[in-house]
Scaffold this motif. Structure first.
Motif, PDB file in Angstrom:
ATOM      1  N   PRO A 563       0.819  -1.227  -0.073  1.00 12.88           N
ATOM      2  CA  PRO A 563      -0.021  -0.076   0.034  1.00 12.88           C
ATOM      3  C   PRO A 563       0.706   1.457   0.117  1.00 12.88           C
ATOM      4  N   TYR A 564       2.134   1.294   0.281  1.00 14.61           N
ATOM      5  CA  TYR A 564       2.973   2.515   0.408  1.00 14.61           C
ATOM      6  C   TYR A 564       3.951   2.604  -0.930  1.00 14.61           C
ATOM      7  N   ASP A 565       3.584   1.703  -1.573  1.00  9.37           N
ATOM      8  CA  ASP A 565       4.512   1.812  -2.982  1.00  9.37           C
ATOM      9  C   ASP A 565       6.118   1.718  -2.556  1.00  9.37           C
ATOM     10  N   ALA A 566       6.324   0.936  -1.693  1.00 12.47           N
ATOM     11  CA  ALA A 566       7.569   1.045  -1.311  1.00 12.47           C
ATOM     12  C   ALA A 566       8.513  -0.119  -2.182  1.00 12.47           C
ATOM     13  N   PHE A 567       9.046   0.245  -3.408  1.00  9.75           N
ATOM     14  CA  PHE A 567       9.683  -0.926  -3.908  1.00  9.75           C
ATOM     15  C   PHE A 567      10.604  -0.277  -5.095  1.00  9.75           C
ATOM     16  N   GLU A 568      11.530  -0.867  -5.489  1.00  6.94           N
ATOM     17  CA  GLU A 568      12.375  -0.352  -6.400  1.00  6.94           C
ATOM     18  C   GLU A 568      11.885  -0.328  -7.916  1.00  6.94           C
ATOM     19  N   PRO A 569      12.335   0.356  -8.706  1.00  4.84           N
ATOM     20  CA  PRO A 569      11.946   0.431 -10.085  1.00  4.84           C
ATOM     21  C   PRO A 569      11.756  -0.972 -10.501  1.00  4.84           C
ATOM     22  N   ILE A 570      10.959  -1.247 -11.370  1.00  2.00           N
ATOM     23  CA  ILE A 570      10.891  -2.606 -11.981  1.00  2.00           C
ATOM     24  C   ILE A 570      12.156  -2.819 -12.920  1.00  2.00           C
ATOM     25  N   PRO A 571      12.991  -3.705 -12.572  1.00  2.00           N
ATOM     26  CA  PRO A 571      13.821  -3.964 -13.632  1.00  2.00           C
ATOM     27  C   PRO A 571      13.664  -4.410 -14.893  1.00  2.00           C
ATOM     28  N   ALA A 572      14.678  -4.106 -15.639  1.00  2.00           N
ATOM     29  CA  ALA A 572      14.707  -4.319 -17.416  1.00  2.00           C
ATOM     30  C   ALA A 572      14.149  -5.759 -17.328  1.00  2.00           C
ATOM     31  N   SER A 573      13.598  -6.288 -18.591  1.00  2.00           N
ATOM     32  CA  SER A 573      13.446  -7.698 -18.770  1.00  2.00           C
ATOM     33  C   SER A 573      14.195  -7.932 -20.003  1.00  2.00           C
ATOM     34  N   ALA A 574      14.501  -9.189 -19.932  1.00  2.00           N
ATOM     35  CA  ALA A 574      15.414  -9.846 -21.114  1.00  2.00           C
ATOM     36  C   ALA A 574      14.572 -11.145 -21.418  1.00  2.00           C
ATOM     37  N   VAL A 575      14.334 -11.250 -22.823  1.00  2.00           N
ATOM     38  CA  VAL A 575      13.640 -12.296 -23.386  1.00  2.00           C
ATOM     39  C   VAL A 575      14.388 -13.168 -24.345  1.00  2.00           C
ATOM     40  N   LEU A 576      14.566 -14.444 -24.024  1.00  2.00           N
ATOM     41  CA  LEU A 576      15.471 -15.242 -24.748  1.00  2.00           C
ATOM     42  C   LEU A 576      14.625 -16.090 -25.805  1.00  2.00           C
ATOM     43  N   GLU A 577      14.928 -16.510 -27.123  1.00  2.00           N
ATOM     44  CA  GLU A 577      14.196 -17.015 -28.086  1.00  2.00           C
ATOM     45  C   GLU A 577      15.193 -17.985 -28.864  1.00  2.00           C
ATOM     46  N   PRO A 578      15.282 -19.425 -28.465  1.00  2.00           N
ATOM     47  CA  PRO A 578      14.230 -19.855 -27.471  1.00  2.00           C
ATOM     48  C   PRO A 578      14.849 -19.873 -25.947  1.00  2.00           C
ATOM     49  N   ALA A 579      13.665 -19.639 -25.154  1.00  2.00           N
ATOM     50  CA  ALA A 579      13.867 -19.531 -23.812  1.00  2.00           C
ATOM     51  C   ALA A 579      14.418 -20.892 -23.178  1.00  2.00           C
ATOM     52  N   THR A 580      13.943 -22.017 -23.949  1.00  2.00           N
ATOM     53  CA  THR A 580      14.475 -23.253 -23.111  1.00  2.00           C
ATOM     54  C   THR A 580      14.630 -24.287 -24.428  1.00  2.00           C
ATOM     55  N   ASP A 581      15.696 -25.092 -24.248  1.00  2.00           N
ATOM     56  CA  ASP A 581      16.238 -25.861 -25.270  1.00  2.00           C
ATOM     57  C   ASP A 581      15.754 -27.274 -24.834  1.00  2.00           C
ATOM     58  N   PHE A 582      15.088 -28.092 -25.764  1.00  2.00           N
ATOM     59  CA  PHE A 582      14.800 -29.619 -25.441  1.00  2.00           C
ATOM     60  C   PHE A 582      15.351 -30.061 -26.777  1.00  2.00           C
ATOM     61  N   TRP A 583      16.325 -31.269 -26.472  1.00  2.00           N
ATOM     62  CA  TRP A 583      16.503 -32.125 -27.462  1.00  2.00           C
ATOM     63  C   TRP A 583      16.611 -33.530 -27.084  1.00  2.00           C
ATOM     64  N   THR A 584      16.673 -34.337 -27.897  1.00  2.00           N
ATOM     65  CA  THR A 584      16.706 -35.862 -27.583  1.00  2.00           C
ATOM     66  C   THR A 584      18.018 -36.506 -28.328  1.00  2.00           C
ATOM     67  N   GLU A 585      18.672 -37.204 -27.335  1.00  2.00           N
ATOM     68  CA  GLU A 585      19.765 -37.904 -27.926  1.00  2.00           C
ATOM     69  C   GLU A 585      19.731 -39.213 -27.667  1.00  2.00           C
ATOM     70  N   SER A 586      19.999 -39.988 -28.675  1.00  2.00           N
ATOM     71  CA  SER A 586      19.831 -41.723 -28.723  1.00  2.00           C
ATOM     72  C   SER A 586      21.291 -42.280 -28.823  1.00  2.00           C
TER      73      SER A 586
END
Length: 675
Positions: A563-586
């Motif tokens: 209620p008192y707005d006691a917070f630091e400025p919202i930090p900048a955001s970073a978006v990775l593409e792709p954010a998660t890497d899934f792969w299959t090894e046989s």
């Protein structure tokens, strides 16, 4: 009694198997026959009694108390079975040796009593010619406590065996040998016949002044080869343990100089036989030989090296050099030959008959001080030199304290080992009561690891523990089965698909409702009474008295998180593409294929066609392949390395006037373009 006193006759011989005396009319009764009848009856009774008891068996009382310091032995009165009869014995006090084995028992002294010693033995019949005349004599047997070899008259029968002032085990009265043998046979067959029934705990005491080890064995009862062995009171056990020694020859240690403490590699040390150090000696006024090139014999042997030779100078111990005078050069002016200063070289040398100073090092035997179990103190060694030590040390060993069938303590020595000794096997006929780990230091330990009998209460408690263990194993098996078969309970996480109430805790009152995959607030049940109407009717509408039939009285409220707005400025955001890497090894583990291939062949034929077109004649084969894969095992593991891929990143959320200097990904600088 086969032997009669002098002047009395008896022809009794058990080997002749005479059953009874047959009196004949007109024949005179012999005194020998009268004695034979008594001996026959006594022999028959003794044969029966010997089956039940043995000579020296205590029937009643006959306790013993020995003072281990003075040897005073107090013997209680009672009854003892000796020579075919139960005989009473009066109390007595003896003095016995406290060192060695002593036997204490009953001495039977046969005494012939006639009318001379006892006038009442004369014929008491009145009115006959034999009145007050002598008749048959009496044989009196006197019993008394005695020590074997103490000179007490009579035939000795041992009752107690005393070792070093400690009475050995004596079974409580009465003991019937035939019954004891039967019980011993049954015990050997059913329980092994070798165990401690109660007590007999061994405790280590302070060693004696003469070096023997002293232990205390508490009172108790044991079964040795099926027979009962009773220790009526605590027993002091003295053990003259002799260690096995091992000799170490010329163990090397680097000296630090001065008075130093040497800790040996093995211990405890029994004796230090020899200590050889490298000592240095400054020999002044050492006279040269009477001719040039002479060899001057040094007073110590063996000499390792000559440090320096000088004439007219002063030796400086701090710098290990001479100041002033003439210093001769080793290898040019002199050399060491068989513990001698050899001046046969072509260099310079002192004048014949003159004196000079020589500093040399030699091997010297020394007497160490402060010798203990770990090492000693020695002085005089050259710093950095090697001290050689020859000594003997005590090897660790494991000994067993055992009891034999008569309650005697027997020691079984193990085989010594430098690091890991092994307990010895127990010989047949002995019961192991305790194990002593002989470290030959104050760390010597006693383990009461003998086989002990368990009472029924403990066996029942063990059975309950086994039952509880079975229940726990069953519960664990159920949990494992649930973890395998139930997908909602894995890896410590519980997921409820909210299809129904089956996954909810039935033991706790639930305040939520599950409906159509949603967990929501419940509706309050309202009972609506049934209204009987004669026909079609319209219910009056009364707004003031209107009551809801079904109502949701619960609501969701909200509150401000900050209620008192006691917070630091919202930090900048970073978006990775792709954010998660899934792969299959046989990876192929087995050379054979797990896939099963089923082939089915179909044959088709073509023939000629009568028309404008002509088709070729031939056959085709169609192969139908059916693939079936079986998963025999499945597991997961973390990859050792990540695969390299291209990642696109977008940075946003920066305020006015904010400029980026460096962008790093995983600690590496990245190239970027500001929008």
């Amino acid at each position: 009694m086969a032997t009669m006193p002098a002047g009395y006759y008896s022809r009794f011989d058990a080997s002749k198997n005479y059953e009874r005396h047959l009196g004949r009319a007109g024949k005179v009764l012999q005194s020998a026959e009268f004695n034979e009848i008594q001996q026959s009856i006594q022999d028959r009774l003794k044969r029966i009694a010997d089956v039940l008891f043995k000579d020296g068996a205590i029937i009643r009382d006959c306790g013993i108390l020995v003072d281990v310091n003075t040897g005073a032995c107090q013997l209680e009165g009672g009854a003892v079975y000796v020579r075919g009869a139960v005989r009473g014995v009066a109390p007595r006090t003896l003095t016995i040796p406290v060192i060695g084995t002593v036997q204490v028992g009953i001495a039977l002294n046969d005494v012939v009593v006639t009318e001379l010693e006892d006038p009442t033995l004369r014929d008491p019949a009145v009115g006959v010619r034999n009145n007050n005349e002598p008749g048959a004599a009496r044989l009196r047997v006197d019993t008394s406590w005695a020590r074997a070899g103490d000179g007490t008259p009579g035939e000795f029968y041992p009752v107690y065996t005393i070792v070093d002032g400690i009475p050995q085990s004596q079974q409580p009265p009465p003991q019937i040998d035939a019954v004891a043998l039967a019980i011993a046979s049954y015990d050997r067959q059913s329980a092994g016949g070798m165990y401690v029934s109660s007590g007999l705990r061994v405790t280590q005491l302070a060693d004696a002044d003469t070096g023997e080890q002293v232990y205390s064995m508490a009172e108790g009862v044991a079964r040795v080869d099926g027979r009962e062995v009773t220790i009526p009171h605590a027993r002091r056990v003295v053990y003259a343990a002799v260690p096995d020694l091992k000799t170490v020859i010329s163990e090397p240690h680097v000296a630090t100089g001065g008075s130093e403490r040497v800790t040996l590699n093995h211990g405890p040390v029994a004796a230090v036989d020899q200590v050889l150090i490298v000592a240095q000696r400054v020999l002044t006024n050492f006279q040269h030989g009477a001719f040039t090139g002479a060899q001057d014999t040094l007073p110590d042997s063996p000499v390792l090296s000559i440090v320096a030779v000088n004439q007219g100078g002063t030796w400086q111990a701090g710098s290990s050099t001479f100041s002033g005078g003439t210093t001769f050069v080793a290898g040019t002016d002199y050399k060491l030959t068989s513990d001698k200063v050899d001046w046969s070289l072509s260099g310079t040398e002192p004048a014949p008959g003159s004196s000079y100073t020589v500093v040399y090092r030699y091997v010297a035997p020394v007497t160490p001080t402060g010798v203990d179990a770990a090492g000693f103190t020695v002085a005089g060694a050259v710093p950095g030199s090697v001290t050689q030590i020859t000594y003997r040390w005590k090897r660790p060993r494991i000994d067993r304290l055992c009891l034999d069938g008569v309650g005697m303590v027997q020691w079984v020595q193990g085989i010594p080992n430098d690091s890991s000794p092994v307990a010895p096997m127990v010989p047949p006929g002995l019961l192991s009561v305790a194990t002593v780990t002989q470290t030959w230091t104050t760390d010597r330990s006693v383990s009461n690891d003998g086989t002990h009998m368990l009472p029924m209460s403990q066996l029942e408690a063990m059975q309950r523990q086994i039952d509880q263990l079975g229940v726990l194993v069953g519960e664990q098996a159920l949990k494992t089965e649930i973890a395998i078969s139930e997908p909602t309970n894995k890896r410590g996480l519980f997921v409820d698909p909210l299809l129904d109430d089956t996954k909810r805790d039935q033991g706790i009152a639930q305040t939520g409702a599950v409906f159509d995959g949603i967990l929501t607030l419940p509706l309050v049940d309202v009972h609506v009474a049934t209204v009987s109407l004669a026909g079609t009717a319209t219910l009056p509408m009364n707004n003031a008295a209107t009551a809801p039939v079904i109502a949701q009285t619960l609501r969701t409220s909200c509150m401000k998180v900050n209620p008192y707005d006691a917070f630091e400025p919202i930090p900048a955001s970073a978006v990775l593409e792709p954010a998660t890497d899934f792969w299959t090894e046989s990876r192929t583990v087995w050379t054979s294929m797990v896939t099963r291939i089923f082939q089915q062949t179909r044959r088709q034929e073509w023939g000629p066609s009568w028309g404008l077109l002509t088709r070729f004649t031939g056959t085709t084969t169609q192969v139908v392949v059916d693939w079936q894969t079986e998963v025999t095992r499945q597991w997961q593991e973390d990859a050792q390395f990540l695969r390299p891929i291209n990642i696109k990143f977008t940075l946003s959320g920066f305020g006015p006037g904010e400029f980026l200097d460096v962008v790093q990904f995983d600690g590496r600088p990245m190239t970027f373009t500001a929008a």
